[in-house]
Design a protein around this motif. Structure first.
Motif, PDB file in Angstrom:
ATOM      1  N   GLN A   3      42.320  69.274  35.294  1.00 52.47           N
ATOM      2  CA  GLN A   3      42.787  69.179  36.673  1.00 52.47           C
ATOM      3  C   GLN A   3      43.690  67.953  36.797  1.00 52.47           C
ATOM      4  OE1 GLN A   3      39.668  69.404  39.597  1.00 52.47           O
ATOM      5  NE2 GLN A   3      38.588  71.022  38.502  1.00 52.47           N
ATOM      6  N   ALA A   4      44.984  68.195  36.936  1.00 55.55           N
ATOM      7  CA  ALA A   4      45.954  67.105  36.996  1.00 55.55           C
ATOM      8  C   ALA A   4      45.701  66.186  38.181  1.00 55.55           C
ATOM      9  CB  ALA A   4      47.369  67.673  37.061  1.00 55.55           C
ATOM     10  N   LYS A   5      45.120  66.723  39.251  1.00 59.21           N
ATOM     11  CA  LYS A   5      44.914  65.904  40.443  1.00 59.21           C
ATOM     12  C   LYS A   5      43.959  64.737  40.176  1.00 59.21           C
ATOM     13  CE  LYS A   5      41.200  68.853  42.326  1.00 59.21           C
ATOM     14  NZ  LYS A   5      40.813  69.721  43.457  1.00 59.21           N
ATOM     15  N   PRO A   9      48.116  59.031  41.313  1.00 62.09           N
ATOM     16  CA  PRO A   9      49.304  59.749  41.788  1.00 62.09           C
ATOM     17  C   PRO A   9      50.245  60.202  40.660  1.00 62.09           C
ATOM     18  CG  PRO A   9      49.708  57.415  41.928  1.00 62.09           C
ATOM     19  CD  PRO A   9      48.313  57.574  41.360  1.00 62.09           C
ATOM     20  N   PHE A  10      49.730  60.352  39.450  1.00 64.84           N
ATOM     21  CA  PHE A  10      50.579  60.723  38.314  1.00 64.84           C
ATOM     22  C   PHE A  10      50.229  62.125  37.792  1.00 64.84           C
ATOM     23  CE2 PHE A  10      50.637  56.090  38.405  1.00 64.84           C
ATOM     24  CZ  PHE A  10      52.005  55.865  38.403  1.00 64.84           C
ATOM     25  N   ASN A  40      40.017  53.011  35.179  1.00 62.49           N
ATOM     26  CA  ASN A  40      39.888  51.566  34.975  1.00 62.49           C
ATOM     27  C   ASN A  40      41.238  50.877  35.110  1.00 62.49           C
ATOM     28  OD1 ASN A  40      37.152  51.850  34.361  1.00 62.49           O
ATOM     29  ND2 ASN A  40      37.478  51.872  32.144  1.00 62.49           N
ATOM     30  N   ALA A  41      42.249  51.453  34.474  1.00 61.08           N
ATOM     31  CA  ALA A  41      43.588  50.857  34.468  1.00 61.08           C
ATOM     32  C   ALA A  41      44.179  50.799  35.871  1.00 61.08           C
ATOM     33  CB  ALA A  41      44.503  51.634  33.539  1.00 61.08           C
ATOM     34  N   MET A  42      44.044  51.870  36.626  1.00 67.67           N
ATOM     35  CA  MET A  42      44.592  51.887  37.977  1.00 67.67           C
ATOM     36  C   MET A  42      43.855  50.903  38.880  1.00 67.67           C
ATOM     37  SD  MET A  42      47.195  53.928  37.989  1.00 67.67           S
ATOM     38  CE  MET A  42      47.536  53.407  36.289  1.00 67.67           C
ATOM     39  N   ARG A  43      42.570  50.731  38.636  1.00 71.71           N
ATOM     40  CA  ARG A  43      41.789  49.778  39.419  1.00 71.71           C
ATOM     41  C   ARG A  43      42.268  48.349  39.141  1.00 71.71           C
ATOM     42  NH1 ARG A  43      35.125  49.588  39.426  1.00 71.71           N
ATOM     43  NH2 ARG A  43      34.865  47.991  41.052  1.00 71.71           N
ATOM     44  N   ILE A  44      42.530  48.055  37.883  1.00 68.87           N
ATOM     45  CA  ILE A  44      43.016  46.722  37.523  1.00 68.87           C
ATOM     46  C   ILE A  44      44.451  46.527  38.004  1.00 68.87           C
ATOM     47  CG2 ILE A  44      43.565  45.175  35.605  1.00 68.87           C
ATOM     48  CD1 ILE A  44      41.288  46.553  34.040  1.00 68.87           C
ATOM     49  N   GLY A  50      52.113  45.196  37.901  1.00 72.62           N
ATOM     50  CA  GLY A  50      52.633  45.828  36.699  1.00 72.62           C
ATOM     51  C   GLY A  50      53.224  47.186  37.015  1.00 72.62           C
ATOM     52  N   ASP A  51      53.916  47.748  36.034  1.00 75.14           N
ATOM     53  CA  ASP A  51      54.573  49.043  36.186  1.00 75.14           C
ATOM     54  C   ASP A  51      53.546  50.150  35.986  1.00 75.14           C
ATOM     55  OD1 ASP A  51      56.037  51.458  35.701  1.00 75.14           O
ATOM     56  OD2 ASP A  51      57.810  50.270  35.220  1.00 75.14           O
ATOM     57  N   ALA A  52      53.156  50.790  37.075  1.00 75.60           N
ATOM     58  CA  ALA A  52      52.087  51.780  37.010  1.00 75.60           C
ATOM     59  C   ALA A  52      52.487  53.010  36.194  1.00 75.60           C
ATOM     60  CB  ALA A  52      51.668  52.201  38.419  1.00 75.60           C
ATOM     61  N   ARG A  53      53.757  53.371  36.217  1.00 77.31           N
ATOM     62  CA  ARG A  53      54.210  54.541  35.453  1.00 77.31           C
ATOM     63  C   ARG A  53      54.122  54.281  33.950  1.00 77.31           C
ATOM     64  NH1 ARG A  53      59.550  55.661  33.673  1.00 77.31           N
ATOM     65  NH2 ARG A  53      59.950  57.867  33.192  1.00 77.31           N
ATOM     66  N   ILE A  54      54.570  53.108  33.514  1.00 70.63           N
ATOM     67  CA  ILE A  54      54.461  52.728  32.111  1.00 70.63           C
ATOM     68  C   ILE A  54      52.993  52.708  31.705  1.00 70.63           C
ATOM     69  CG2 ILE A  54      54.781  50.853  30.443  1.00 70.63           C
ATOM     70  CD1 ILE A  54      57.393  52.191  31.179  1.00 70.63           C
TER      71      ILE A  54
END
Length: 214
Positions: A3-5, A9-10, A40-44, A50-54
Motif C-alpha cells: 500500500q503506497a499510502k 507523502p511519497f 523513523n526517518a520522517m519523524r527525525i 534536510g531534503d525529504a525526497r532524497i
C-alpha cells in the motif's frame, strides 16, 4: 498487499521504488523493515530538516541488495545497494547530484561499512536504520537473524559470557553486548539520540528479564 499510502507523502516514489527495495527472503530486511525505517526517518526529518525526497529515496533503497549477516561480503552490502540504487534512479531520470546524495546516504547507513555520514540525509538514514536494531523490534530481529544463522539462544553454562569470549555467531544474546548496546552512543542527530535512549533502555530491560527467566 503493498500500500503506497503507507509511505505518504511519497506514495508515487514508493510505488516506483518498493519493487526494488528488497530481495531474498530475509524477514528482518523486508518491506516491513523499510516502512519502519521510513517512519523513523520522517519523524527525525520533521525535527532536523534536510531534503525529504532524497531521504525517502535512500530509505526505500537502503537494503536493495541482500547480503546475509554471516557472509564475508557483509561489509560491502551498502556499497552494492548504493550502486544498484544509482542505476534504478538513473532509469527514472533523477539528476546526477541527487543520485550521488542518495548513494552516499545508503553507503554510510551501514554499521559494518564504517563510513562516516557527511550529509544530514545520511545522518538521518543511519539513525533511522539503527533505531530498528534496538528496542523491542530490535530484539525480535536479533532472534530472527540468529535463527537464520542456526545460532543457539545462549550458552547454558555461562549465558552472560562472564568467563568466555562473547560470540554472537554461536549465541544470540551475545549480540546484545557485542553490538546492540553500543548503538545508542553513536547516533548522529539530536532527535535520533532521544529516540535511541528510550529504545536502548527497552532493550536492556528485555535482556534483564530474559536473563532472569533462564
Amino acid at each position: 498487499m503493498f500500500q503506497a499510502k503507507a509511505f505518504a507523502p511519497f506514495e508515487k516514489l514508493a510505488a516506483a521504488l518498493v519493487p526494488h527495495s528488497s530481495e531474498g527472503d530475509d524477514g528482518s530486511h523486508d518491506v516491513a523493515h523499510v516502512l519502519r525505517v521510513f517512519k523513523n526517518a520522517m519523524r527525525i526529518q520533521a525535527v532536523e530538516g534536510g531534503d525529504a525526497r532524497i531521504l525517502a529515496a535512500a530509505v526505500l533503497l537502503h537494503d536493495c541488495v541482500a547480503v546475509e549477516k554471516n557472509s564475508p561480503m557483509r561489509s560491502k552490502a551498502s556499497a552494492l545497494a548504493a550502486a544498484k540504487a544509482s542505476a534504478v534512479l538513473a532509469k527514472l531520470g533523477w539528476a546526477s547530484d541527487d543520485i550521488t546524495a542518495v548513494a552516499h546516504a545508503i553507503v554510510a547507513h551501514s554499521f559494518s561499512a564504517n563510513v562516516t555520514p557527511e550529509t544530514l540525509e545520511a545522518r538521518i538514514l543511519q539513525d533511522a536504520d539503527r533505531l530498528d536494531a534496538i528496542g523491542m523490534v530490535g530484539a525480535g530481529r536479533c532472534f530472527y537473524i540468529g535463527g537464520r544463522m542456526s545460532s543457539a539462544l545462549y550458552d547454558p553454562f555461562d549465558p552472560a559470557g562472564s568467563n568466555r569470549e562473547l560470540d554472537d555467531r554461536c549465541y544470540v544474546i551475545d549480540h546484545f553486548q557485542t553490538k546492540l548496546f553500543k548503538l545508542a552512543d553513536g547516533f548522529q542527530t539530536k532527535a535520533g539520540r532521544a529516540l535511541a535512549a528510550t529504545r536502548d533502555q527497552r532493550l536492556r530491560d528485555f535482556l534483564a528479564a530474559f536473563m532472569d527467566e533462564i
